[in-house]
Design a protein around this motif. Structure first.
Motif, mmCIF file in Angstrom:
data_model
loop_
_atom_site.group_PDB
_atom_site.id
_atom_site.type_symbol
_atom_site.label_atom_id
_atom_site.label_comp_id
_atom_site.label_asym_id
_atom_site.label_seq_id
_atom_site.Cartn_x
_atom_site.Cartn_y
_atom_site.Cartn_z
ATOM 1 N N ILE A 1 28.237 9.580 41.172
ATOM 2 C CA ILE A 1 29.404 8.884 41.720
ATOM 3 C C ILE A 1 29.812 9.596 43.006
ATOM 4 N N LEU A 2 30.129 8.825 44.037
ATOM 5 C CA LEU A 2 30.737 9.366 45.244
ATOM 6 C C LEU A 2 32.238 9.109 45.176
ATOM 7 N N ALA A 3 33.021 10.173 45.208
ATOM 8 C CA ALA A 3 34.485 10.064 45.201
ATOM 9 C C ALA A 3 34.992 10.455 46.587
ATOM 10 N N THR A 4 35.788 9.579 47.198
ATOM 11 C CA THR A 4 36.277 9.793 48.556
ATOM 12 C C THR A 4 37.778 9.574 48.607
ATOM 13 N N ILE A 5 38.501 10.507 49.174
ATOM 14 C CA ILE A 5 39.929 10.285 49.422
ATOM 15 C C ILE A 5 40.058 9.321 50.594
ATOM 16 N N ILE A 6 40.723 8.197 50.373
ATOM 17 C CA ILE A 6 40.856 7.202 51.428
ATOM 18 C C ILE A 6 42.288 7.110 51.967
ATOM 19 N N GLU A 7 43.235 7.739 51.271
ATOM 20 C CA GLU A 7 44.621 7.689 51.744
ATOM 21 C C GLU A 7 45.425 8.790 51.088
ATOM 22 N N THR A 8 46.335 9.414 51.840
ATOM 23 C CA THR A 8 47.253 10.408 51.280
ATOM 24 C C THR A 8 48.648 10.158 51.855
ATOM 25 N N ALA A 9 49.640 10.685 51.149
ATOM 26 C CA ALA A 9 51.017 10.673 51.645
ATOM 27 C C ALA A 9 51.694 11.923 51.107
ATOM 28 N N GLY A 10 52.484 12.587 51.942
ATOM 29 C CA GLY A 10 53.107 13.825 51.514
ATOM 30 C C GLY A 10 52.082 14.952 51.442
ATOM 31 N N SER A 11 52.334 15.915 50.567
ATOM 32 C CA SER A 11 51.468 17.085 50.460
ATOM 33 C C SER A 11 50.238 16.778 49.614
ATOM 34 N N SER A 12 49.073 17.208 50.091
ATOM 35 C CA SER A 12 47.843 17.071 49.323
ATOM 36 C C SER A 12 46.895 18.192 49.725
ATOM 37 N N TYR A 13 46.065 18.602 48.782
ATOM 38 C CA TYR A 13 45.143 19.718 49.026
ATOM 39 C C TYR A 13 44.101 19.338 50.057
ATOM 40 N N ARG A 14 43.497 18.145 49.940
ATOM 41 C CA ARG A 14 42.539 17.620 50.907
ATOM 42 C C ARG A 14 43.105 16.342 51.506
ATOM 43 N N LYS A 15 42.625 15.987 52.664
ATOM 44 C CA LYS A 15 43.106 14.810 53.375
ATOM 45 C C LYS A 15 42.083 13.677 53.294
ATOM 46 N N ALA A 16 42.448 12.527 53.842
ATOM 47 C CA ALA A 16 41.555 11.371 53.830
ATOM 48 C C ALA A 16 40.212 11.722 54.459
ATOM 49 N N GLY A 17 39.146 11.259 53.815
ATOM 50 C CA GLY A 17 37.798 11.557 54.279
ATOM 51 C C GLY A 17 37.082 12.593 53.442
ATOM 52 N N ALA A 18 37.824 13.374 52.666
ATOM 53 C CA ALA A 18 37.200 14.383 51.805
ATOM 54 C C ALA A 18 36.360 13.706 50.733
ATOM 55 N N MET A 19 35.206 14.293 50.413
ATOM 56 C CA MET A 19 34.281 13.686 49.459
ATOM 57 C C MET A 19 33.903 14.661 48.357
ATOM 58 N N MET A 20 33.533 14.083 47.208
ATOM 59 C CA MET A 20 33.045 14.842 46.073
ATOM 60 C C MET A 20 31.951 14.035 45.385
ATOM 61 N N LEU A 21 30.918 14.695 44.898
ATOM 62 C CA LEU A 21 29.828 14.046 44.169
ATOM 63 C C LEU A 21 29.888 14.469 42.713
ATOM 64 N N ILE A 22 29.793 13.497 41.818
ATOM 65 C CA ILE A 22 29.906 13.735 40.378
ATOM 66 C C ILE A 22 28.643 13.221 39.708
ATOM 67 N N ASN A 23 28.089 13.980 38.758
ATOM 68 C CA ASN A 23 26.891 13.485 38.062
ATOM 69 C C ASN A 23 27.140 13.319 36.573
ATOM 70 N N SER A 24 26.156 12.733 35.884
ATOM 71 C CA SER A 24 26.298 12.368 34.478
ATOM 72 C C SER A 24 26.235 13.565 33.538
ATOM 73 N N LEU A 25 25.980 14.764 34.067
ATOM 74 C CA LEU A 25 26.046 15.973 33.252
ATOM 75 C C LEU A 25 27.444 16.575 33.251
#
Length: 334
Positions: A22-46
């Motif tokens: 799975i590709l997880a992408t932040i597409i919108e933020t408001a207020g305080s957040s650790y990562r901003k829009a555009g940050a990505m994470m890859l998740i696998n079935s393990l």
């Protein structure tokens, strides 16, 4: 494991057909957040993930939500909002107090792996590209564009097109750092840059310093410095540090680098030594076609090789990011 996108995609690419992803992408933020829009994470079935979308507080729930995408091959959009006391994020006690909206997209052969192979190849070639992600909860269809789309008026954001909404962003390759001089004090500098996920090249013609095992994933060049002239990879360097502790070698490196399209060029050592390097190289400051730094490093204090490496790399990082290197709090340290 580096959170830098090229390294993350390299891990995925090796196992793209062995596991579900799975590709997880932040597409919108408001207020305080650790990562901003555009940050990505890859998740696998393990149950493994590469990258972070928060400081670790959201990842377990994101992984749980992401598993649903594998059931039907459809994307999902999830949101965590600590501004709203009725939101799930409050019940979990997670987040930085703001809102984060995340696009989850399954990666498989049917959707052409979300064009992540093309993205990975471009970044490996030190090429910046535009990555376009369809923002909906149907089968995802992403694109990689080498040329900026006419409708894109920012480096990232959600745009409404005739066919629906798209999250678009300019994706840049990892910085490429060249370190001229492979002494013991270069080891922590290269190690820190590797940990950041940067591409690193180490150059030193001296046999005593030609030890690849000291420099991890760095590309090592042990030939004469002048023999590197004209090689394509030199034009892909973002920053170069001259730290051979030898005036003649530093002068050769300065001659090699002085007209490259660098964003940072620095010489280790005091000003009077740098003046000698220029003299031996037969150059003057007006000949330098790139931002020049010497002595190099931020005023962090400390005199150990690790402290010097931290000060130098911090300065390079700030320059490449267009920042001033000052304290975020603005408070003076006594």
């Amino acid at each position: 494991m580096s959170n830098q996108l090229t390294r993350m995609l390299g891990t995925w690419h090796e196992q793209k057909d062995q596991l579900q992803w799975i590709l997880a992408t932040i597409i919108e933020t408001a207020g305080s957040s650790y990562r901003k829009a555009g940050a990505m994470m890859l998740i696998n079935s393990l149950g493994q993930y590469r990258g972070l979308l928060s400081g670790g507080c959201l990842e377990a729930d994101i992984m749980r939500q992401a598993r649903r995408c594998w059931d039907n091959g459809y994307a999902r959009i999830i949101q965590y909002d600590q501004r709203d006391e009725d939101d799930w994020a409050w019940q979990l006690g997670i987040g930085c107090g703001g809102m984060v909206r995340i696009l989850l997209q399954p990666i498989d052969r049917q959707n052409d792996y979300l064009q992540l192979e093309s993205l990975y190849n471009a970044l490996n070639s030190q090429q910046s590209v535009y990555y376009l992600q369809s923002v909906n909860e149907s089968r995802p269809l992403n694109q990689v564009c080498e040329v900026k789309p006419d409708w894109l008026d920012a480096t990232r954001g959600i745009f409404t097109l005739p066919d629906g909404q798209v999250f678009a962003q300019l994706v840049r390759p990892a910085p490429h750092l060249a370190v001229f001089g492979a002494g013991l004090d270069a080891k922590p500098l290269v190690a820190m840059a590797n940990e950041l996920g940067w591409r690193v090249s180490v150059i030193d013609p001296r046999p005593a310093n030609a030890r690849s095992e000291w420099f991890g994933q760095a590309a090592c060049h042990w030939g004469a410095i002048h023999s590197l002239a004209g090689q394509d990879w030199l034009t892909q360097i973002d920053a170069a540090v001259l730290m051979a502790h030898n005036v003649e070698l530093d002068a050769q490196a300065l001659k090699l680098c002085h007209n490259l399209p660098l964003r940072y060029l620095g010489v280790l050592g005091p000003l009077h030594r740098t003046e000698r390097v220029f003299s031996v190289a037969g150059l003057v400051m007006a000949d330098i076609q790139t931002p020049f730094f010497g002595p190099i490093g931020l005023r962090l204090g400390g005199e150990l090789p690790e402290s010097i490496a931290l000060a130098v790399l911090s300065e390079i990082h700030a320059v490449l990011e267009g920042k001033d290197g000052q304290s975020i709090s603005g408070e003076l340290v006594s």
